[in-house]
Design an enzyme around this catalytic site. Structure first.
Site, PDB file in Angstrom:
ATOM      1  N   PHE A 120      45.650  44.485  42.045  1.00 54.69           N
ATOM      2  CA  PHE A 120      46.378  43.968  40.796  1.00 54.69           C
ATOM      3  C   PHE A 120      45.801  43.378  39.502  1.00 54.69           C
ATOM      4  CE2 PHE A 120      50.292  42.592  38.368  1.00 54.69           C
ATOM      5  CZ  PHE A 120      50.758  44.228  38.857  1.00 54.69           C
ATOM      6  N   ASP A 205      40.290  36.818  37.991  1.00 54.92           N
ATOM      7  CA  ASP A 205      41.953  36.632  38.109  1.00 54.92           C
ATOM      8  C   ASP A 205      42.845  35.942  39.292  1.00 54.92           C
ATOM      9  OD1 ASP A 205      44.683  37.631  37.678  1.00 54.92           O
ATOM     10  OD2 ASP A 205      44.396  39.401  37.415  1.00 54.92           O
ATOM     11  N   LYS A 234      51.217  32.772  36.456  1.00 49.74           N
ATOM     12  CA  LYS A 234      52.830  32.612  37.252  1.00 49.74           C
ATOM     13  C   LYS A 234      52.519  31.033  37.470  1.00 49.74           C
ATOM     14  CE  LYS A 234      52.779  36.766  39.863  1.00 49.74           C
ATOM     15  NZ  LYS A 234      51.065  37.698  39.929  1.00 49.74           N
TER      16      LYS A 234
HETATM   17  C1  PLP Z   1      51.333  38.713  38.497  1.00 50.32           C
HETATM   18  C2  PLP Z   1      49.611  39.226  38.149  1.00 50.32           C
HETATM   19  C3  PLP Z   1      49.184  39.828  36.877  1.00 50.32           C
HETATM   20  C4  PLP Z   1      50.183  39.933  36.052  1.00 50.32           C
HETATM   21  O1  PLP Z   1      51.293  39.035  35.552  1.00 50.32           O
HETATM   22  P1  PLP Z   1      51.988  39.440  34.767  1.00 50.32           P
HETATM   23  O2  PLP Z   1      52.609  37.920  34.181  1.00 50.32           O
HETATM   24  O3  PLP Z   1      52.998  39.847  35.714  1.00 50.32           O
HETATM   25  O4  PLP Z   1      51.739  40.124  33.432  1.00 50.32           O
HETATM   26  C5  PLP Z   1      47.709  40.034  36.820  1.00 50.32           C
HETATM   27  N1  PLP Z   1      47.030  39.357  37.754  1.00 50.32           N
HETATM   28  C6  PLP Z   1      47.110  38.982  39.161  1.00 50.32           C
HETATM   29  C7  PLP Z   1      46.656  38.990  40.405  1.00 50.32           C
HETATM   30  C8  PLP Z   1      49.315  38.881  39.777  1.00 50.32           C
HETATM   31  O5  PLP Z   1      49.188  38.283  40.904  1.00 50.32           O
END
Ligand code: PLP
Length: 378
Positions: A120, A205, A234
């Site tokens: 994700f 990421d 986050k």
């Molecule tokens: C939550 C998340 C995203 C997306 O972040 P948003 O602030 O919702 O755009 C991208 N990568 C990872 C691993 C995530 O957990």
């Protein structure tokens, strides 16, 4: 509001530490923390002070100009990389942090990307293109071209997919949304080798696994590998919106003046929150406590009947159940006053604030034990 989130089951009105209250006055132990976001819990005095002082001093100036909170936060993130040539781009979210990584990778002159199945990376069109979940992607095709998804944790598959035309390889050090899927030790270092051999940028990421969540600043540090790009969001703002893309070494020179931007990215207020978050993590040794809470939760929860395993690092943990009842367990926990998330049919994800106390961990373990038994016996 639009129907994209479904109908929420609760409305929350206030919070303090790891406890939040709904509009009926019911209290909940918050073991999801705004999806791994509120690392200092709710209404933490350091964030309240830093943000209210900042909004009363200087709220927004645009990226035509610098401001002290942004410079300070960028230099602290740079120090975490251990690379004095690394550089930071601030934005507002995880998806945006990954969009910036995508644009940086295009500046290599290559355009192909390899990512992991089940991953994700966000919901905007670029971030969605690298996300490895067909159900989220398919309604929105056509997406970006030239993207390959390979099984997570499989270095041989990665080696076959990455070529001298690959601009970047992107993975989460632990796949959060997919159910806290943790690769074997050596996987991240193996990716580094593949990228070195082909000249592809290695992007981690760390949107969910960064900022102390896994007991270290970045979710990959247990492997001592140096990526080319790290993305964050986050936890970085402790509840305020901020994201960051950090590029290392020569990758930090790829974006040229005029190449990218965002109006609100790295605003003084969000950076003030970020600086408060880093202060408290260090001062209260929250990364150390995340690691000790991890041990306790893993020992206690993995011994429960009906639990297959507890995965993850620090305070990003996935509790895999023996049957596909995660949604019922999450709903029953909510009714018992505990917020968690069913990451998939059989996995409960917990990501409590890093300030969670030993007593709150005990309370969670006992409520989880009770609820699991009840749901099990229907
Ligand atoms: C939550 C998340 C995203 C997306 O972040 P948003 O602030 O919702 O755009 C991208 N990568 C990872 C691993 C995530 O957990």
């Amino acid at each position: 509001m639009m129907a994209n989130y479904g109908t929420p089951s609760r409305t929350f009105v206030s919070g303090k530490g790891c406890v939040i209250k709904d509009d009926y006055g019911n209290s909940y132990l918050d073991f999801l923390a705004g999806i791994a976001t509120n690392v200092l819990g709710h209404a933490h005095p350091a964030i309240v002070k830093s943000v209210s002082t900042q909004v009363a001093t200087l709220g927004h100036v645009s990226n035509f100009f610098a401001h002290p909170q942004g410079l300070l936060l960028a230099s602290r993130l740079q120090a975490m990389t251990g690379d004095s040539n690394s550089r930071v781009f601030f934005c507002n979210s995880g998806a945006e942090a990954n969009e910036a990584a995508l644009k940086i990778s295009r500046r290599t002159g290559r355009s192909k990307i390899v990512a992991a199945q089940g991953s994700f990376h966000g919901r905007t069109m670029g971030a969605l293109s690298i996300t490895g979940q067909p159900a989220k992607r398919e309604p929105f095709t056509p997406l970006l071209k030239g993207i390959t998804h390979v099984p997570f944790g499989d270095l041989a598959a990665m080696r076959r997919a990455v070529t001298k035309r690959t601009a970047m390889v992107i993975v989460e050090p632990i796949m959060g949304e997919a159910g806290v899927i943790t690769p074997e030790d050596g996987y991240l270092a193996g990716l580094r080798l593949i990228c070195d051999q082909t000249g592809a940028l290695l992007v981690f990421d760390c949107v969910q696994t960064g900022i102390g969540r896994t007991g270290q600043w970045f979710g990959f540090e247990h492997e001592k590998v140096k990526p080319d790009i790290v993305t964050l969001a986050k936890g970085l703002g402790g509840g305020l919106p901020i994201g960051a893309t950090i590029a290392y070494g020569s990758a930090a020179q790829l974006l040229l003046p005029g190449d990218h931007g965002t109006t609100f990215g790295g605003s003084p207020i969000s950076c003030a929150a970020g600086n408060a978050v880093l202060d408290v993590i260090l001062k209260n040794k929250l990364m150390q406590s995340a690691r000790s809470h991890e041990k306790k939760i893993k020992t206690k929860i993995s011994a429960l009947p009906g639990v297959k395993e507890v995965r993850g690092r620090g305070l990003l943990l996935g509790i895999e159940l023996e049957s596909p009842i995660a949604k019922s367990v999450a709903a029953a926990l909510l009714d018992s006053g505990v917020i968690v998330n069913a990451a998939n049919e059989s996995t409960i994800r917990i990501a409590p604030p890093l300030i969670v106390t030993a007593l709150q961990i005990e309370k969670f373990i006992s409520l989880f034990t009770k609820v699991l038994k009840e749901v099990h016996h229907g």
